[in-house]
Design a protein around this motif. Sequence first.
Motif, PDB file in Angstrom:
ATOM      1  N   THR A 109      -0.675  13.163   7.691  1.00 33.10           N
ATOM      2  CA  THR A 109      -0.589  14.613   7.507  1.00 33.10           C
ATOM      3  C   THR A 109      -0.827  14.952   6.043  1.00 33.10           C
ATOM      4  O   THR A 109      -0.203  14.372   5.156  1.00 33.10           O
ATOM      5  CB  THR A 109       0.746  15.191   7.995  1.00 33.10           C
ATOM      6  OG1 THR A 109       0.769  16.587   7.687  1.00 33.10           O
ATOM      7  CG2 THR A 109       1.955  14.491   7.377  1.00 33.10           C
ATOM      8  N   THR A 110      -1.739  15.850   5.806  1.00 33.89           N
ATOM      9  CA  THR A 110      -2.161  16.169   4.445  1.00 33.89           C
ATOM     10  C   THR A 110      -2.234  17.670   4.250  1.00 33.89           C
ATOM     11  O   THR A 110      -2.744  18.384   5.118  1.00 33.89           O
ATOM     12  CB  THR A 110      -3.552  15.550   4.181  1.00 33.89           C
ATOM     13  OG1 THR A 110      -3.445  14.140   4.314  1.00 33.89           O
ATOM     14  CG2 THR A 110      -4.081  15.894   2.806  1.00 33.89           C
ATOM     15  N   ALA A 111      -1.729  18.122   3.108  1.00 35.32           N
ATOM     16  CA  ALA A 111      -1.857  19.540   2.770  1.00 35.32           C
ATOM     17  C   ALA A 111      -3.112  19.729   1.927  1.00 35.32           C
ATOM     18  O   ALA A 111      -3.339  18.986   0.972  1.00 35.32           O
ATOM     19  CB  ALA A 111      -0.636  20.005   1.993  1.00 35.32           C
ATOM     20  N   GLY A 121       1.166  13.972   2.935  1.00 37.22           N
ATOM     21  CA  GLY A 121       2.585  13.926   3.327  1.00 37.22           C
ATOM     22  C   GLY A 121       3.046  12.501   3.558  1.00 37.22           C
ATOM     23  O   GLY A 121       4.220  12.168   3.373  1.00 37.22           O
ATOM     24  N   HIS A 122       2.105  11.629   3.954  1.00 37.01           N
ATOM     25  CA  HIS A 122       2.476  10.270   4.367  1.00 37.01           C
ATOM     26  C   HIS A 122       2.443   9.283   3.220  1.00 37.01           C
ATOM     27  O   HIS A 122       2.536   8.081   3.432  1.00 37.01           O
ATOM     28  CB  HIS A 122       1.556   9.801   5.499  1.00 37.01           C
ATOM     29  CG  HIS A 122       0.092   9.976   5.198  1.00 37.01           C
ATOM     30  ND1 HIS A 122      -0.534  11.178   5.290  1.00 37.01           N
ATOM     31  CD2 HIS A 122      -0.848   9.099   4.784  1.00 37.01           C
ATOM     32  CE1 HIS A 122      -1.810  11.039   4.958  1.00 37.01           C
ATOM     33  NE2 HIS A 122      -2.024   9.785   4.641  1.00 37.01           N
ATOM     34  N   LYS A 123       2.262   9.768   1.996  1.00 36.16           N
ATOM     35  CA  LYS A 123       2.337   8.850   0.856  1.00 36.16           C
ATOM     36  C   LYS A 123       3.616   9.139   0.075  1.00 36.16           C
ATOM     37  O   LYS A 123       4.628   8.522   0.323  1.00 36.16           O
ATOM     38  CB  LYS A 123       1.083   8.949   0.012  1.00 36.16           C
ATOM     39  CG  LYS A 123      -0.090   8.246   0.698  1.00 36.16           C
ATOM     40  CD  LYS A 123      -1.300   8.198  -0.170  1.00 36.16           C
ATOM     41  CE  LYS A 123      -2.410   7.420   0.513  1.00 36.16           C
ATOM     42  NZ  LYS A 123      -3.702   7.731  -0.106  1.00 36.16           N
ATOM     43  N   HIS A 137       0.825  -1.198   0.000  1.00 39.74           N
ATOM     44  CA  HIS A 137       0.000   0.000   0.000  1.00 39.74           C
ATOM     45  C   HIS A 137       0.865   1.256   0.000  1.00 39.74           C
ATOM     46  O   HIS A 137       2.038   1.216   0.331  1.00 39.74           O
ATOM     47  CB  HIS A 137      -0.947  -0.026   1.196  1.00 39.74           C
ATOM     48  CG  HIS A 137      -2.047  -1.036   1.023  1.00 39.74           C
ATOM     49  ND1 HIS A 137      -3.049  -0.882   0.098  1.00 39.74           N
ATOM     50  CD2 HIS A 137      -2.273  -2.220   1.637  1.00 39.74           C
ATOM     51  CE1 HIS A 137      -3.863  -1.926   0.155  1.00 39.74           C
ATOM     52  NE2 HIS A 137      -3.416  -2.753   1.081  1.00 39.74           N
ATOM     53  N   GLN A 138       0.166   2.383  -0.305  1.00 37.60           N
ATOM     54  CA  GLN A 138       0.918   3.610  -0.603  1.00 37.60           C
ATOM     55  C   GLN A 138       1.240   4.406   0.644  1.00 37.60           C
ATOM     56  O   GLN A 138       0.750   5.507   0.822  1.00 37.60           O
ATOM     57  CB  GLN A 138       0.084   4.479  -1.524  1.00 37.60           C
ATOM     58  CG  GLN A 138      -0.491   3.760  -2.683  1.00 37.60           C
ATOM     59  CD  GLN A 138      -1.907   4.217  -2.932  1.00 37.60           C
ATOM     60  OE1 GLN A 138      -2.844   3.553  -2.560  1.00 37.60           O
ATOM     61  NE2 GLN A 138      -2.079   5.375  -3.527  1.00 37.60           N
ATOM     62  N   ILE A 139       2.057   3.821   1.499  1.00 37.82           N
ATOM     63  CA  ILE A 139       2.449   4.592   2.675  1.00 37.82           C
ATOM     64  C   ILE A 139       3.958   4.748   2.660  1.00 37.82           C
ATOM     65  O   ILE A 139       4.680   3.862   2.218  1.00 37.82           O
ATOM     66  CB  ILE A 139       1.892   3.937   3.954  1.00 37.82           C
ATOM     67  CG1 ILE A 139       2.054   4.840   5.155  1.00 37.82           C
ATOM     68  CG2 ILE A 139       2.487   2.570   4.211  1.00 37.82           C
ATOM     69  CD1 ILE A 139       0.817   4.973   5.977  1.00 37.82           C
TER      70      ILE A 139
HETATM   71  C1  LIG Z   1      -4.839   7.345  -0.126  1.00 34.70           C
HETATM   72  C2  LIG Z   1      -5.778   8.123  -0.918  1.00 34.70           C
HETATM   73  C3  LIG Z   1      -6.819   8.819  -0.298  1.00 34.70           C
HETATM   74  C4  LIG Z   1      -7.081   8.721   1.185  1.00 34.70           C
HETATM   75  O1  LIG Z   1      -6.098   9.413   1.886  1.00 34.70           O
HETATM   76  P1  LIG Z   1      -5.818   9.079   3.440  1.00 34.70           P
HETATM   77  O2  LIG Z   1      -4.683   9.992   3.755  1.00 34.70           O
HETATM   78  O3  LIG Z   1      -5.466   7.636   3.507  1.00 34.70           O
HETATM   79  O4  LIG Z   1      -7.058   9.400   4.187  1.00 34.70           O
HETATM   80  C5  LIG Z   1      -7.639   9.594  -1.081  1.00 34.70           C
HETATM   81  N1  LIG Z   1      -7.463   9.672  -2.402  1.00 34.70           N
HETATM   82  C6  LIG Z   1      -6.465   9.033  -3.048  1.00 34.70           C
HETATM   83  C7  LIG Z   1      -6.314   9.185  -4.521  1.00 34.70           C
HETATM   84  C8  LIG Z   1      -5.584   8.228  -2.315  1.00 34.70           C
HETATM   85  O5  LIG Z   1      -4.595   7.585  -2.942  1.00 34.70           O
END
Ligand SMILES: *Cc1c(COP(=O)(O)O)cnc(C)c1O
Length: 474
Positions: A306-308, A296-298, A85-87
């Motif tokens: 953390t998301t911008a 930020g966490h992907k 998964h994308q982490i």
């Molecule tokens: C992972 C993902 C999300 C969800 O983000 P989270 O940070 O896991 O809540 C939403 N949209 C896309 C395209 C994603 O890849």
Amino acid sequence: MSTKLLKAAYSPEDFRLRGHQLIDKLADHLNASLNGRSPKVINWSSPDDERNYWINFLENGEETTLFDEIIQKSIHIHHPKYLGHQISPAVPITALTSILGAQLNNGMGIYEMGAAGTAMERIVTDLICSQIGYTAKANGFLTSGGTLANLTALLSARKKVVKQNVWQEGYSGKLAIMVSEEAHYCIDRAARIMGLGDDGIVKIPVDKNFNIRVDLLENCYKKAAEKGLEIFAIVGSAPATATGIYDNLKALAKFASEKNIWLHVDGAHGGAAIFSKKYSKTVRGIQHADSVVIDGHKMMMMPGITTALLFKDGNNSHSTFSQKADYLLQESAEQDWYNLAKRTFECTKYMMSLHWYTLIKSYGFALFDEFVTTLYDSGEKFAGLIQKDPDFELAAKPMSNIVCFRFIGNIDSASEQNLRNKKIRQQILEEGEFYIVETKLRELHYLRVTIMNPFTTPEIMEKLLAKIKGLAKI
Ligand SMILES: *Cc1c(COP(=O)(O)O)cnc(C)c1O
């Protein structure tokens, strides 16, 4: 009341001792993971077995071994055979900023409860806005994950576009958004939370390569309007999670502007391509989006979550949750950037800006360029290996580090192929040498890798494919 326990729990010397020990353990673990020396990426056990293990540990486990046990029984994201998964494999310095933020524990909702973190948040979101190509009118904030950020953006869109003030009065009509059928499930969830229901999510089909059918936008819109739906936003995926395919943002921007609706770009995974000189072409047109989400966490190497969330016109982010008249907010928008809880879903929020600021201060944007570019290159390399091998089939030519493929061999029937690929993935999971995931696309069962580790070499990819073939033949 005795305070013996409290004194022990707050002992600075105990913290110092355990802290040093833990950092040593984590450094050793990092070393073993990165070099692929630990034999397994995941020590898989069934959910019930795992639960029983920890029930037993609570009773009988040795406290001094607790942290070791947690490390041992968790999936190892830094291992180059982790392709799941994308982490992010978090950059170690962000583990340190996690400790810093956790121990300082500033609330971040209002300025005094996080002066440094709040100022940093403004600075890093401003920097990202200019990297997107936004003007000085833009701004944004950090929030807890892409899911919440997407919901927040759609709330802002509704507030801005829909004439009726739904936030105050509710809405009796039928509102809708448009989105690719391949979009992340959280967009659907956000729309339902907003009360849009089944009809309120107008799904745009994709073509055989999973590209959004921009030629159908007009028709989808017309059909929705005929049903009495008022469309207020269109969401672009950058890229879609399952397939890793980017929507044509330029075309979506043109459509949104013609219809006077909001364009939101869900770049939770691949919005970070704005930092890659080579791959920023995948997000061409992103500067026209009214709002953009980047996790930020992907693809930005930080710990979750953390998301911008960035807005082309920052004023729109100030009115999302406002109960007062817009003219008041317009007036206070400039003075008020530092009281973040007015604009975020959260009240208390952890000091997530420390990660962003520290990474930028230590390594600059060049680090993000190296990460995204290396991983997207790896996606292409992996796809190249699949294409060369007649036993495998690629779902689509990848546009990112997400690659979907399946084993075909000489199996003819689609249902047999599905069963075989499902079985392969389960065996890989239980064995634990590699970690990959799976997805269903058009009724076909695909194996899915996201190459999240910049140290995953082509040799490792070849080993994975050899392993899959071995398992397929059993
Ligand atoms: C992972 C993902 C999300 C969800 O983000 P989270 O940070 O896991 O809540 C939403 N949209 C896309 C395209 C994603 O890849």
